[in-house]
Motif scaffolding. Structure first.
Motif, PDB file in Angstrom:
ATOM      1  N   UNK A 124      59.505  71.704  69.093  1.00  0.00           N
ATOM      2  CA  UNK A 124      58.929  73.018  69.390  1.00  0.00           C
ATOM      3  C   UNK A 124      59.562  74.053  68.469  1.00  0.00           C
ATOM      4  N   UNK A 125      58.841  75.142  68.176  1.00  0.00           N
ATOM      5  CA  UNK A 125      59.410  76.179  67.321  1.00  0.00           C
ATOM      6  C   UNK A 125      60.630  76.832  67.969  1.00  0.00           C
ATOM      7  N   UNK A 126      61.499  77.373  67.112  1.00  0.00           N
ATOM      8  CA  UNK A 126      62.687  78.098  67.564  1.00  0.00           C
ATOM      9  C   UNK A 126      62.569  79.548  67.126  1.00  0.00           C
ATOM     10  N   UNK A 127      63.295  80.451  67.811  1.00  0.00           N
ATOM     11  CA  UNK A 127      63.309  81.838  67.349  1.00  0.00           C
ATOM     12  C   UNK A 127      63.996  81.928  65.990  1.00  0.00           C
ATOM     13  N   UNK A 128      63.399  82.677  65.080  1.00  0.00           N
ATOM     14  CA  UNK A 128      63.960  82.864  63.752  1.00  0.00           C
ATOM     15  C   UNK A 128      64.201  84.330  63.464  1.00  0.00           C
ATOM     16  N   UNK A 129      64.579  84.630  62.264  1.00  0.00           N
ATOM     17  CA  UNK A 129      64.852  86.010  61.854  1.00  0.00           C
ATOM     18  C   UNK A 129      63.560  86.820  61.843  1.00  0.00           C
ATOM     19  N   UNK A 130      63.701  88.121  62.047  1.00  0.00           N
ATOM     20  CA  UNK A 130      62.566  89.021  61.978  1.00  0.00           C
ATOM     21  C   UNK A 130      61.541  88.828  63.067  1.00  0.00           C
ATOM     22  N   UNK A 131      61.912  88.181  64.169  1.00  0.00           N
ATOM     23  CA  UNK A 131      60.981  87.969  65.270  1.00  0.00           C
ATOM     24  C   UNK A 131      60.038  86.800  65.083  1.00  0.00           C
ATOM     25  N   UNK A 132      60.259  86.003  64.056  1.00  0.00           N
ATOM     26  CA  UNK A 132      59.376  84.864  63.788  1.00  0.00           C
ATOM     27  C   UNK A 132      59.715  83.674  64.671  1.00  0.00           C
ATOM     28  N   UNK A 133      58.723  82.827  64.874  1.00  0.00           N
ATOM     29  CA  UNK A 133      58.945  81.494  65.422  1.00  0.00           C
ATOM     30  C   UNK A 133      58.975  80.569  64.219  1.00  0.00           C
ATOM     31  N   UNK A 134      59.946  79.647  64.190  1.00  0.00           N
ATOM     32  CA  UNK A 134      60.100  78.805  63.012  1.00  0.00           C
ATOM     33  C   UNK A 134      60.246  77.338  63.382  1.00  0.00           C
ATOM     34  N   UNK A 135      59.890  76.493  62.421  1.00  0.00           N
ATOM     35  CA  UNK A 135      60.078  75.047  62.544  1.00  0.00           C
ATOM     36  C   UNK A 135      60.287  74.509  61.132  1.00  0.00           C
ATOM     37  N   UNK A 136      61.036  73.425  61.032  1.00  0.00           N
ATOM     38  CA  UNK A 136      61.374  72.859  59.722  1.00  0.00           C
ATOM     39  C   UNK A 136      60.801  71.455  59.565  1.00  0.00           C
ATOM     40  N   UNK A 137      60.361  71.165  58.336  1.00  0.00           N
ATOM     41  CA  UNK A 137      59.910  69.825  57.982  1.00  0.00           C
ATOM     42  C   UNK A 137      61.099  69.073  57.408  1.00  0.00           C
ATOM     43  N   UNK A 138      61.263  67.834  57.806  1.00  0.00           N
ATOM     44  CA  UNK A 138      62.393  67.050  57.317  1.00  0.00           C
ATOM     45  C   UNK A 138      62.247  66.827  55.817  1.00  0.00           C
ATOM     46  N   UNK A 139      63.316  67.051  55.049  1.00  0.00           N
ATOM     47  CA  UNK A 139      63.242  66.862  53.592  1.00  0.00           C
ATOM     48  C   UNK A 139      62.816  65.453  53.175  1.00  0.00           C
ATOM     49  N   UNK A 140      63.094  64.453  53.998  1.00  0.00           N
ATOM     50  CA  UNK A 140      62.690  63.089  53.653  1.00  0.00           C
ATOM     51  C   UNK A 140      61.170  62.928  53.694  1.00  0.00           C
ATOM     52  N   UNK A 141      60.473  63.845  54.381  1.00  0.00           N
ATOM     53  CA  UNK A 141      59.016  63.830  54.409  1.00  0.00           C
ATOM     54  C   UNK A 141      58.411  64.748  53.355  1.00  0.00           C
TER      55      UNK A 141
END
Length: 135
Positions: free
Chosen positions: A102-119
């Motif tokens: 699930x997304x996490x709170x990020x800077x500037x009020x954004x919701x963020x999620x990361x793609x694994x570098x191996x993908x």
């Protein structure tokens, strides 16, 4: 992906690094804030057509591990997205490995999620929704 939102740069100290970006390169500081969900302090810098996000670790976490392993430097590239949860599901269905469910709170009020570098051919990509920074 709609557009590149920012480029994240891992630094040991924002207070030291920011002088380079403002005084030497002549760029403008937008804001500095702490993002507890990522255990970092961030500074957004206006670089014209894109923002730079300086990331200073506040303790143990992904950014501190990155600096220990690779040193300071480019950490990630962030894309603006609409409906981050749908985009995460679509990417997952296409076999892309995500670093969280699930997304996490990020800077500037954004919701963020990361793609694994191996993908992603060795690149850490971030999805950002509702980023208010720089508006």
């Amino acid at each position: 992906m709609e557009s590149v939102n920012h480029i994240g740069i891992a630094v040991k100290s924002i207070d030291e690094a920011i002088q380079y970006y403002i005084e030497i390169l002549g760029l403008k500081l937008i804001a500095i804030e702490e993002v507890q969900s990522q255990n970092v302090r961030v500074a957004f810098i206006d670089a014209g057509n894109i923002k730079l996000e300086l990331l200073e670790p506040l303790g143990e976490g992904a950014v501190s591990k990155f600096i220990e392993k690779r040193g300071e430097g480019v950490h990630h590239i962030a894309f603006d997205v609409t409906d981050i949860r749908t985009r995460m599901r679509e990417l997952s269905e296409k076999g892309v490995r995500l670093l969280q469910d699930v997304p996490k709170p990020g800077a500037g009020g954004a919701e963020v999620a990361f793609l694994h570098p191996k993908s992603s051919y060795g690149v850490l990509y971030e999805l950002c929704e509702n980023d208010k920074m720089g508006e």
